[in-house]
Design a protein around this motif. Structure first.
Motif, short mmCIF file in Angstrom:
data_model
loop_
_atom_site.label_atom_id
_atom_site.label_comp_id
_atom_site.label_asym_id
_atom_site.label_seq_id
_atom_site.Cartn_x
_atom_site.Cartn_y
_atom_site.Cartn_z
N GLY A 1 -29.22 -11.45 -39.81
CA GLY A 1 -29.27 -10.61 -41.01
C GLY A 1 -30.52 -10.77 -41.86
N GLY A 2 -31.18 -11.94 -41.76
CA GLY A 2 -32.42 -12.13 -42.52
C GLY A 2 -32.21 -11.91 -44.01
N THR A 3 -33.03 -11.06 -44.59
CA THR A 3 -32.97 -10.84 -46.03
C THR A 3 -31.58 -10.40 -46.47
OG1 THR A 3 -34.30 -9.97 -47.85
CG2 THR A 3 -33.68 -8.39 -46.16
N TRP A 4 -30.86 -9.70 -45.58
CA TRP A 4 -29.53 -9.19 -45.93
C TRP A 4 -28.45 -10.24 -45.74
CZ3 TRP A 4 -29.85 -5.33 -49.01
CH2 TRP A 4 -30.96 -4.50 -48.93
N TYR A 5 -28.81 -11.35 -45.14
CA TYR A 5 -27.91 -12.50 -45.09
C TYR A 5 -28.07 -13.32 -46.38
CZ TYR A 5 -26.42 -17.24 -44.15
OH TYR A 5 -25.84 -18.47 -44.26
N GLN B 1 -25.73 7.56 -33.73
CA GLN B 1 -24.62 8.53 -33.73
C GLN B 1 -23.29 7.85 -34.05
OE1 GLN B 1 -24.66 11.77 -33.66
NE2 GLN B 1 -26.86 11.94 -33.34
N GLU B 2 -23.11 6.61 -33.59
CA GLU B 2 -21.78 6.00 -33.74
C GLU B 2 -21.61 5.29 -35.09
OE1 GLU B 2 -22.02 3.53 -30.33
OE2 GLU B 2 -22.75 1.78 -31.43
N TRP B 3 -22.71 4.81 -35.69
CA TRP B 3 -22.55 4.06 -36.94
C TRP B 3 -22.32 5.02 -38.09
CZ3 TRP B 3 -21.51 -0.79 -38.05
CH2 TRP B 3 -21.56 -1.19 -39.38
N ARG B 4 -21.41 4.67 -38.98
CA ARG B 4 -21.14 5.54 -40.11
C ARG B 4 -21.46 4.83 -41.42
NH1 ARG B 4 -18.94 7.39 -44.22
NH2 ARG B 4 -18.01 9.46 -44.44
N TRP B 5 -22.55 5.24 -42.06
CA TRP B 5 -22.89 4.69 -43.38
C TRP B 5 -21.97 5.31 -44.41
CZ3 TRP B 5 -25.65 0.51 -43.39
CH2 TRP B 5 -26.61 0.31 -42.42
N THR B 6 -21.48 4.50 -45.33
CA THR B 6 -20.51 5.05 -46.29
C THR B 6 -21.16 5.53 -47.58
OG1 THR B 6 -20.07 2.90 -47.31
CG2 THR B 6 -18.71 3.50 -45.40
N GLU B 7 -22.36 5.01 -47.89
CA GLU B 7 -22.96 5.38 -49.17
C GLU B 7 -24.42 5.79 -48.98
OE1 GLU B 7 -21.71 2.76 -52.72
OE2 GLU B 7 -21.62 1.43 -51.00
N ARG B 8 -24.91 6.54 -49.95
CA ARG B 8 -26.31 6.97 -49.90
C ARG B 8 -27.25 5.76 -49.77
NH1 ARG B 8 -29.55 10.25 -54.75
NH2 ARG B 8 -31.44 10.63 -53.54
N GLN C 1 -25.36 -4.59 -49.68
CA GLN C 1 -25.69 -5.75 -48.82
C GLN C 1 -24.59 -6.05 -47.79
OE1 GLN C 1 -24.01 -8.94 -49.50
NE2 GLN C 1 -24.96 -9.89 -47.71
N PRO C 2 -23.29 -6.08 -48.18
CA PRO C 2 -22.28 -6.39 -47.15
C PRO C 2 -22.27 -5.35 -46.01
CG PRO C 2 -21.33 -6.57 -49.36
CD PRO C 2 -22.69 -5.95 -49.53
N GLU C 3 -22.50 -4.10 -46.35
CA GLU C 3 -22.47 -3.06 -45.31
C GLU C 3 -23.66 -3.21 -44.36
OE1 GLU C 3 -22.25 1.03 -46.70
OE2 GLU C 3 -21.41 1.64 -44.78
N ILE C 4 -24.83 -3.53 -44.91
CA ILE C 4 -26.01 -3.71 -44.04
C ILE C 4 -25.81 -4.94 -43.15
CG2 ILE C 4 -28.51 -4.05 -43.97
CD1 ILE C 4 -28.68 -2.58 -46.65
N LEU C 5 -25.21 -5.98 -43.72
CA LEU C 5 -24.97 -7.18 -42.91
C LEU C 5 -23.97 -6.87 -41.78
CD1 LEU C 5 -25.86 -10.11 -42.74
CD2 LEU C 5 -23.96 -10.73 -44.24
N ARG C 6 -22.97 -6.06 -42.07
CA ARG C 6 -22.02 -5.65 -41.01
C ARG C 6 -22.76 -4.88 -39.92
NH1 ARG C 6 -18.49 -4.64 -45.17
NH2 ARG C 6 -18.83 -2.38 -45.21
N TYR C 7 -23.64 -4.00 -40.34
CA TYR C 7 -24.41 -3.19 -39.39
C TYR C 7 -25.24 -4.11 -38.47
CZ TYR C 7 -28.23 0.03 -37.98
OH TYR C 7 -29.16 0.76 -37.29
#
Ligand code: NAP
Length: 561
Positions: A58-62, A88-95, A99-105
């Motif tokens: 995750g680097g900076t997002w960790y 195509q498969e990943w679904r971003w939830t917000e514009r 940080q938690p969502e990017i780390l999940r990604y």
């Protein structure tokens, strides 16, 4: 000592000159760059070991888990473009992803592309040394593990070494203190507590509204007011995402050649000569839309023409005055003395409105600087601000700091720290003289941080791995820059910056935030499109126009009886 990973294939496995190495490529850091390096290298049949200090990818997002941590480039662009299936498969939830969502990604990417087998977590690289006989890099770590590889790539991130002010008395403080970039994984319970935040850059501006909601009382200690514009973050609808995904590949292709790495639907024209009322309408539209691009790219000369820039700066200053109720607080929050965008423009959610809350107090450090930390709080020239928690949102030793934190030794024991003592420099921002086969991702002299870092990272990773692959196919063992080419490139980077408004601000872009750091404007400011063309040209000409190829091998061979 831990056992080395088992590798097959690649250069290391074929028993060539660098055949005794553990891997073809050693990568430092498992953030966005490190993960893609691992994927790209292994796809081409190279073996790779990624060493990561954190306990997760995750680097900076960790590391940056402070309240409100969120990206300031839109999620649909601040994500990998290399895999159509992934996007195509990943679904971003917000514009703007949190940080938690990017780390999940990033964890999803590590699993989806089976990258974890190449990564050693909880392993901080402390030194990297080039062996001129074996033509390999040996990386030493804080776990006593060593890794040797033909190539070393520093994917250490441009903003990963916290800049913690050296304030007298901090050790005596009886409360808790945190740097935002080392926020505890479990969070910090700020309810009912007095909190002081030092620093009002992008990080402080994101964290302050969140902390204000939780803390009993919040004191913000501000040295330099910053320009900030609304993010207008919101959930992304299915329909909106479907529309993006229908033409994602085209959007990405436009992003790759856009100056900032962010695709744009329109090409801005100059603002000079545009009547003030029309400019204001454009700024109102940008303010309503939210985000940095609609305002910074309202006109093509925004970052080169002082008068055009001042018109936007005045517009934002007026907005601050409208939002903040108390005139004295509004005045203290209003930036003057440097162009808008010359320090990275901040995005916020309710930042200025937060100062209307009864539990929030602003301290202007330009009037009364911090003198020391006491057992109970922060002592400025005239007041002791008692607090339970101090939050340092004081930024980073940017761009070069994470590389010089490692004791990097090249030919003849040359130290990278010493070489960069008068200012970091690297040819094309990719390689420094005397350090063969050592590549920098988003290093000094590359676009680095001036836009969508993801687009910059993907470009560098592809260039670096393609270069290694090309050397391998041509039987070339080393590539390196020369001091002349490093200096020539640094001068070009300076000249490009001098034609813009960037140098008119004291910023971390030039190392101004770290006491003692040599001042030199580090990012390449002519845009990704120009930079990409320049790097591609170097590759198309076989790298020899910018770099010395195989030099080490021939020098080594000459010494042989
Ligand atoms: P920053 O922009 O360097 O801001 C640091 C702040 O701390 C400044 O207000 C600075 O004041 C202050 N400061 C530093 N030392 C101080 C001292 N000794 N006493 C008092 N104040 C002190 O750092 P940052 O906010 O962490 O942002 C750095 C970069 O990270 C951003 O520009 C951005 O590129 C990236 N970032 C991105 C996001 C995002 O994607 N949304 C979020 C956070 C960060 P001075 O200005 O006077 O030096």
């Amino acid at each position: 000592m831990k056992e080395s990973a088992v590798h097959t294939g690649g250069m290391a496995g074929r028993g060539g000159k660098q055949g005794g190495a553990d891997a073809d490529v050693a990568v430092v850091g498992a953030g966005f760059a490190g993960l893609y390096l691992a994927h790209r290298a292994t796809t081409l049949g190279l073996t790779v070991v990624v060493l990561e200090a954190g306990e997760s990818v995750g680097g900076t997002w960790y590391w940056n888990r402070y309240p409100g941590a969120r990206c300031d480039v839109e999620s649909i662009d601040y994500s990998y473009s290399f895999s159509e299936e992934l996007q195509q498969e990943w679904r971003w939830t917000e514009r703007y992803a949190s940080q938690p969502e990017i780390l999940r990604y990033l964890n999803h990417v590590a699993d989806r592309f089976d990258l974890r087998r190449h990564i050693r977590l909880n392993t901080r690289v402390t030194a990297a040394r080039f062996d001129e006989d074996a033509l390999t890099w040996t990386l030493t770590t804080d776990t006593d593990e060593t890794v040797t590889a033909a190539f070393c790539v520093m994917a250490t991130g441009g903003l990963s070494v916290p800049n913690r002010p050296d304030l007298p008395g901090l050790d005596d403080f009886r409360g808790e203190w945190y740097h935002t970039a080392r926020w505890p994984a479990g969070g910090v319970d700020l309810r009912g507590r007095r909190v002081a935040v030092v620093g009002t850059g992008s990080t402080g501006i994101q964290a302050i509204p969140m902390i204000a909601r939780e803390a009993d009382h919040l004191i913000v200690l501000q040295r330099t007011p910053n320009f900030s514009v609304p993010a207008r973050n919101r959930p992304l609808s299915e329909a909106e995402l479907a529309k993006v995904k229908a033409t994602y590949a085209r959007r990405r292709a436009r992003g790759r050649i856009a100056p900032s790495g962010v695709p744009s639907d329109r090409e801005p024209s100059p603002g000079r000569g545009v009547p003030p009322e029309r400019r204001r309408q454009a700024y109102e539209a940008g303010w309503a839309e939210g985000g940095a691009s609609p305002l910074l790219r309202a006109y093509s000369d925004m970052l080169v023409d002082e008068e055009v820039n001042a018109s936007l700066a005045d517009f934002v200053r007026d907005k601050i005055g409208e939002i903040v109720d108390d005139p004295a607080t509004a005045a203290a929050l209003t930036p003057y003395g440097y162009p808008l965008g010359a320090k990275r423009l901040c995005l916020d959610t309710d930042y200025f409105a937060t100062y209307n809350r009864p539990n929030v107090e602003l301290v202007d450090l330009r009037k009364t600087p911090i003198e020391r930390i006491t057992e109970t709080g922060i002592q400025t020239g005239d007041t002791l601000y008692e607090t339970d928690v101090i939050v340092f949102a004081t930024g980073f030793d940017a761009i070069s700091g994470a590389v010089t934190a490692i004791d990097v030794r090249g030919r003849a024991d040359r130290s990278l720290r010493d070489y960069w003592r008068t200012g970091p420099r690297a040819t094309l921002g990719l390689m420094a003289a005397g350090f063969p086969n050592l590549f920098l991702v988003n290093g000094p002299g590359s676009p680095a941080v001036l836009g969508n870092v993801l687009a910059f990272i993907e470009h560098h990773v592809e260039w670096i791995i393609d270069c290694i692959d090309s050397l391998r196919r041509d039987g070339i063992h080393t590539i390196e820059s020369s001091e002349d080419s490093d200096e020539r490139w640094a001068v070009q980077v300076d000249e490009i910056a001098a034609a813009t408004l960037y140098p008119k601000a004291e910023s971390w872009f030039a190392g101004a935030n770290v006491p003692g750091k040599p001042r030199r404007f580090l990012p390449y400011a002519a845009g990704l499109h120009t930079y990409r063309a320049r790097c591609d040209d170097s590759a198309a000409r076989g790298y020899g126009a910018d770099f010395v190829l195989d030099h080490a091998l021939s020098k080594h061979a000459e010494k042989r009886p």
